[in-house]
Every structure is written in C-alpha cells, then in structure tokens.
Design a protein around this motif. Structure first.
Motif, short mmCIF file in Angstrom:
data_model
loop_
_atom_site.label_atom_id
_atom_site.label_comp_id
_atom_site.label_asym_id
_atom_site.label_seq_id
_atom_site.Cartn_x
_atom_site.Cartn_y
_atom_site.Cartn_z
N GLN A 77 7.14 13.13 -3.12
CA GLN A 77 6.21 12.87 -4.22
C GLN A 77 6.05 11.37 -4.52
N ILE A 78 5.80 10.64 -3.46
CA ILE A 78 5.53 9.20 -3.59
C ILE A 78 4.03 8.99 -3.73
N THR A 79 3.61 8.03 -4.53
CA THR A 79 2.18 7.74 -4.68
C THR A 79 1.75 6.73 -3.62
N PRO A 80 0.44 6.65 -3.32
CA PRO A 80 -0.03 5.67 -2.35
C PRO A 80 0.32 4.23 -2.73
N LYS A 81 0.27 3.90 -4.02
CA LYS A 81 0.64 2.55 -4.44
C LYS A 81 2.13 2.31 -4.27
N GLU A 82 2.94 3.31 -4.59
CA GLU A 82 4.39 3.18 -4.39
C GLU A 82 4.71 3.03 -2.91
N PHE A 83 3.98 3.75 -2.07
CA PHE A 83 4.20 3.63 -0.63
C PHE A 83 3.90 2.22 -0.15
N PHE A 84 2.77 1.67 -0.62
CA PHE A 84 2.43 0.30 -0.24
C PHE A 84 3.51 -0.68 -0.68
N ASN A 85 3.93 -0.57 -1.92
CA ASN A 85 4.93 -1.51 -2.45
C ASN A 85 6.25 -1.42 -1.70
N LYS A 86 6.66 -0.22 -1.32
CA LYS A 86 7.96 -0.04 -0.66
C LYS A 86 7.90 -0.42 0.82
N TYR A 87 6.85 -0.01 1.51
CA TYR A 87 6.84 -0.15 2.97
C TYR A 87 6.07 -1.38 3.47
N ILE A 88 5.21 -1.94 2.64
CA ILE A 88 4.48 -3.15 3.04
C ILE A 88 4.84 -4.30 2.12
N GLY A 89 4.65 -4.13 0.85
CA GLY A 89 5.16 -5.07 -0.13
C GLY A 89 4.52 -6.44 -0.16
N TRP A 90 3.31 -6.57 0.34
CA TRP A 90 2.63 -7.86 0.31
C TRP A 90 2.13 -8.18 -1.10
N ASP A 91 2.12 -9.46 -1.42
CA ASP A 91 1.35 -9.95 -2.56
C ASP A 91 -0.05 -10.23 -2.01
N LEU A 92 -0.96 -9.31 -2.24
CA LEU A 92 -2.27 -9.38 -1.60
C LEU A 92 -3.08 -10.59 -2.03
N GLU A 93 -2.78 -11.15 -3.20
CA GLU A 93 -3.50 -12.33 -3.65
C GLU A 93 -3.17 -13.56 -2.80
N ASN A 94 -2.09 -13.48 -2.03
CA ASN A 94 -1.70 -14.61 -1.18
C ASN A 94 -2.52 -14.71 0.09
N TYR A 95 -3.26 -13.66 0.44
CA TYR A 95 -4.02 -13.65 1.68
C TYR A 95 -5.50 -13.87 1.36
N ILE A 96 -6.06 -14.96 1.88
CA ILE A 96 -7.43 -15.35 1.53
C ILE A 96 -8.31 -15.48 2.77
N SER A 97 -9.61 -15.42 2.52
CA SER A 97 -10.59 -15.57 3.59
C SER A 97 -10.96 -17.04 3.76
N THR A 98 -10.79 -17.54 4.98
CA THR A 98 -11.31 -18.85 5.35
C THR A 98 -12.41 -18.63 6.37
N ILE A 99 -13.42 -19.48 6.32
CA ILE A 99 -14.54 -19.35 7.25
C ILE A 99 -14.82 -20.68 7.93
N ASN A 100 -15.52 -20.61 9.06
CA ASN A 100 -16.06 -21.81 9.69
C ASN A 100 -17.55 -21.59 9.86
N ALA A 101 -18.32 -22.18 8.94
CA ALA A 101 -19.77 -22.07 8.94
C ALA A 101 -20.35 -23.48 8.87
N PRO A 102 -20.68 -24.06 10.03
CA PRO A 102 -21.09 -25.47 10.08
C PRO A 102 -22.57 -25.70 9.80
N THR A 103 -23.12 -24.98 8.83
CA THR A 103 -24.54 -25.15 8.49
C THR A 103 -24.69 -26.13 7.32
#
Length: 447
Positions: free
Chosen positions: A242-268
């Motif tokens: 009876q684990i929730t999807p959020k609990e599963f993420f926190n236990k088995y992955i545990g990333w601070d998702l705000e730390n991962y950002i999108s960088t782009i290369n658009a030379p226009t």
C-alpha cells in the motif's frame, strides 16, 4: 511579379543535366538506392565505433513502440539507471503508461483552459488555429514530465503495464482530439453568451470526466496505492504494501526535481545567450511546473553534459533525430551522407538558419550515457540510449558525433550543481520573469 518556366529554360535545364559528369551513373545509383543510401559514406561508419572513455551503467533499452512518448521514456530512463544500481534490480522499468494517462488528462485540461482564454479571438486567428491544430499529442518537454512527477509520482511498469493504446497511440489521439475540438466549440460559445465562470468550469469538468473515462478504457486505471514485490540480483526478496506513487518516487528515486533544469542551444538573433525563456501556451499541468529554458553557447552547453557524465549521471536531451542519421546503423553524424557531393549542390545551412527557416527543430528525446574524450578532454563522440528497442543501432544504443551534437542537439537537462555560479544566478533570476516566446517558436517543439 511572377514568372513562369519557359520552354527555353526547360531546354537549358535538360542540357545542364546532360553536361553533368557521371549523370547517368548518379541517376542509376539514386533511382536504385535512394538519395541517402547512394550518398552514405564509409568513413563515418568506421569513425563512429561504440567505444567511449566515459560511460555509465545502463542496461537493456526500452521500446516506446508506435507512440510518441520518447520524452517520457528518456526521463524515466534517467531515473531508473541509478535505481537499478542502488537496489540491484536489472531490467527494471517505470510505467510509461502511468505517465501517459496523467499527461493526456492534464493536457486536455490545459487545452480547454486555453480554449476559454482565447474565446474572444476569432477562428482563423493564428493562436486559435495553433491550439486547434493539435489539442493534445504524445510529445512533451522536460519541465512537463517533471510537473507530472511532482503531482502524481511514478510507479513500476508491473503495476500499470502497457495496453494497446500505450504502444499504438494514434487511435486514442484521434478520438481525444476530436472530442477536445468539439468541447472547445461548446466552451467558446459559452464565453460568447457571457455565461458565468462557475457555469463554464462546471461544464468543463463534465468534459474532463468523459475524457478520464476514455483514458481508463484505453490506458488503464492509475493506482493511488499499490503493492509491489521484487527479488534483487542477490536473490533477496523485497515487498512494498500500500505504497503511494509519490512515496515510491521519494523512496526509490528521491531526486529534488527542482535541481534539474532545461538548458538550450538556440543561436538565433531573437534569443541572446545567457537569458531564460519560456513559450506561450506550452505546458500540461495547469498550476504546475512551467517551462523554463536557459540559452547557452555551444561550448558551455557541451561542457555541462561532460561534467554530468563524468559524475556518473545520464543526460536527457532533445534533438532533431531525423537529420543525417541512420537508425539501423545507430549513427548520427553530419558526415554520414554526402548529399552535396552526390548532387553537386550546396545544401548547407547554419544551425540558426535551420531554426529560423523551419528546416529543423527538436523532434526526439533520448539519453546521453557516455562520451569519448580526447587528450584535452574535448568530446569526439557521444553514446546515446534510445527508446526504439534493441533491433536498431547496437542493441538499441546509438553513437553521435560531436559535430552532429553541435548542429542538431537543442536541449540538455542538467543538474544545477554542475552549473557555474554565474549560470545558476542567471537561471534563478531569469526563471522569475522569463522572456516569452511565441507558441510556434521552435524552442516550443515537443519531443
């Protein structure tokens, strides 16, 4: 003033063709093999071997089949790599169907909200036409999958396995888009009749309830709690109850998702480097994480990917996979085909020109899992984990030349810890008030 092609000009075209050296041989080669096979080079196949000086542990590739969920597969692959290693579970996959369900429901709400917000604009307006062209689709971007994970968590694939519509999504997309367009007509009429916001939202929720049912029929019931057991590589048994999807993420992955950002290369010219951008009407979760892109020069862009790989982390990336690539060989290389030489015509465009003149944009997301560096730590080629199964490339893995990276890679997801202090400051400040790009800007293309 317009001008037709004259008979005299046609005669000159014919003569120019006849005067072309080896025109008959070129004609036969292309007619028999097609433009790309006739121009394929051997040197590229020799140089793009599958050896890399920096490489992370991955495992068997996944297979998105006949769906456009590459962005979901790539994101879940970056998460499962460390999970497999930490918990000793070879061949483990997270459920792509679970993410698909919530993405399509959230995209439906996002579309209907935009239909309401643009109801005062007439049909034929470019924004309205843009919305109605594709109410929802399989594709997405990094910030969109992060919005879903933050709201709904993740689950193992065994808990919500594939269905027909997950693996072959065309029918579901056609039905959903027809319904959403019909719903948009109703909502636009309600706005035109000056109905109250409460009435409009009530009817919108009835529409979403119908869409929810269609998604359950097609993709399955997304679990709110679940039991899950597995035996690790050391034969030890483990069980979650009876684990929730959020609990599963926190236990088995545990990333601070705000730390991962999108960088782009658009030379226009319209996108100066070292600034943060967003795209109007691009997203899925209303009230959730919004799209933010930090535009970097190509050398800064690549150096971040190298840093992340050297630290043992894969790199989610978006590119134009159909350019100068061969899926059977698993090669992406600007020198793979010599079309200009074969046809004796100049086909070269700069990266900026391709973006400005709609010759290229992000079409597919994958994961960089390795890089081959020279003695000065400059990249020569990159290892790529695709999501097209094991029958392409080297058991599903591709090799990408550094020149191809320069020309056709548009987006990298980087952990903030690898950014310079200046880059962090630019992103943090710029993300609060990003420059807004038009809905049809190429940086809004969905992988």
């Amino acid at each position: 003033m317009t001008k037709e092609i004259t008979n005299q000009e046609l005669a000159q075209f014919e003569q120019n063709f006849k005067d072309t050296p080896a025109s008959s041989a070129i004609n036969n080669a292309i007619a028999t093999n097609g433009l790309y096979n006739a121009s394929r080079t051997m040197n590229s196949q020799v140089e793009m071997d599958q050896t890399f000086s920096v490489e992370i542990e991955t495992g068997k590739v996944a297979d998105q089949k006949q769906s456009g969920l590459c962005w979901v597969f790539a994101a879940l692959n970056t998460m499962r790599h460390p999970l497999q290693d930490k918990f000793k579970i070879k061949g483990f996959e997270l459920s792509q169907g679970y993410m698909m369900f919530w993405d399509k429901l959230e995209k439906s709400n996002y579309f209907l909200e935009n239909a309401i917000n643009t109801a005062a604009l007439p049909t034929g307006d470019r924004k309205v036409d843009f919305l109605m062209a594709t109410p929802q689709q399989d594709g997405g971007q990094w910030d969109m999958i992060m919005a879903l994970v933050q709201k709904y968590g993740v689950v193992p694939k065994s808990v919500m396995p594939d269905t027909f519509s997950r693996t072959q999504s065309a029918q579901l997309n056609k039905v959903l888009n027809a319904k959403l367009r019909k719903d948009a007509i109703v909502l636009r009429d309600l706005v035109d009749q000056n109905k109250s916001d409460d009435d409009i939202q009530r009817i919108k929720n009835e529409m979403l309830s119908e869409i929810y049912k269609i998604l359950v029929y097609s993709v399955g019931v997304p679990p709110t709690k679940f039991d899950w057991s597995y035996r690790d590589d050391d034969k030890n048994f483990h069980k979650e109850t009876q684990i929730t999807p959020k609990e599963f993420f926190n236990k088995y992955i545990g990333w601070d998702l705000e730390n991962y950002i999108s960088t782009i290369n658009a030379p226009t010219k319209d996108k100066p480097y070292n600034e943060v951008y967003t795209v109007e009407m691009l997203g899925n979760v209303v009230g959730g994480r919004e799209v933010r892109h930090l535009n970097l020069e190509i050398e800064d862009f690549k150096s971040l990917a190298v840093k992340q790989l050297q630290a043992g982390e894969g790199v989610w990336f978006g590119s134009d996979v159909g350019q100068s690539s061969n899926s059977k060989l698993g090669i992406m290389d600007t020198k793979l085909y010599d079309l200009s030489g074969l046809l004796a015509t100049d086909l070269t465009l700069t990266k900026a020109e391709r973006l400005d003149y709609i010759d290229s944009m992000m079409t597919h997301a994958m994961v960089i899992t390795g890089v081959d560096l020279d003695d000065n730590d400059k990249p020569l080629k990159w290892k790529v984990e695709n999501s097209w199964g094991e029958k392409v490339g080297s058991k599903g893995y591709f090799v990408m030349s550094d020149e191809w990276f320069d020309e056709f890679v548009y987006q990298l997801v980087i952990s903030k810890k690898y950014l310079t202090d200046t880059q962090k400051e630019i992103f943090e400040n710029g993300a609060k008030n990003p420059k807004v790009l038009a809905p049809w800007d190429p940086m809004g293309a969905l992988a």
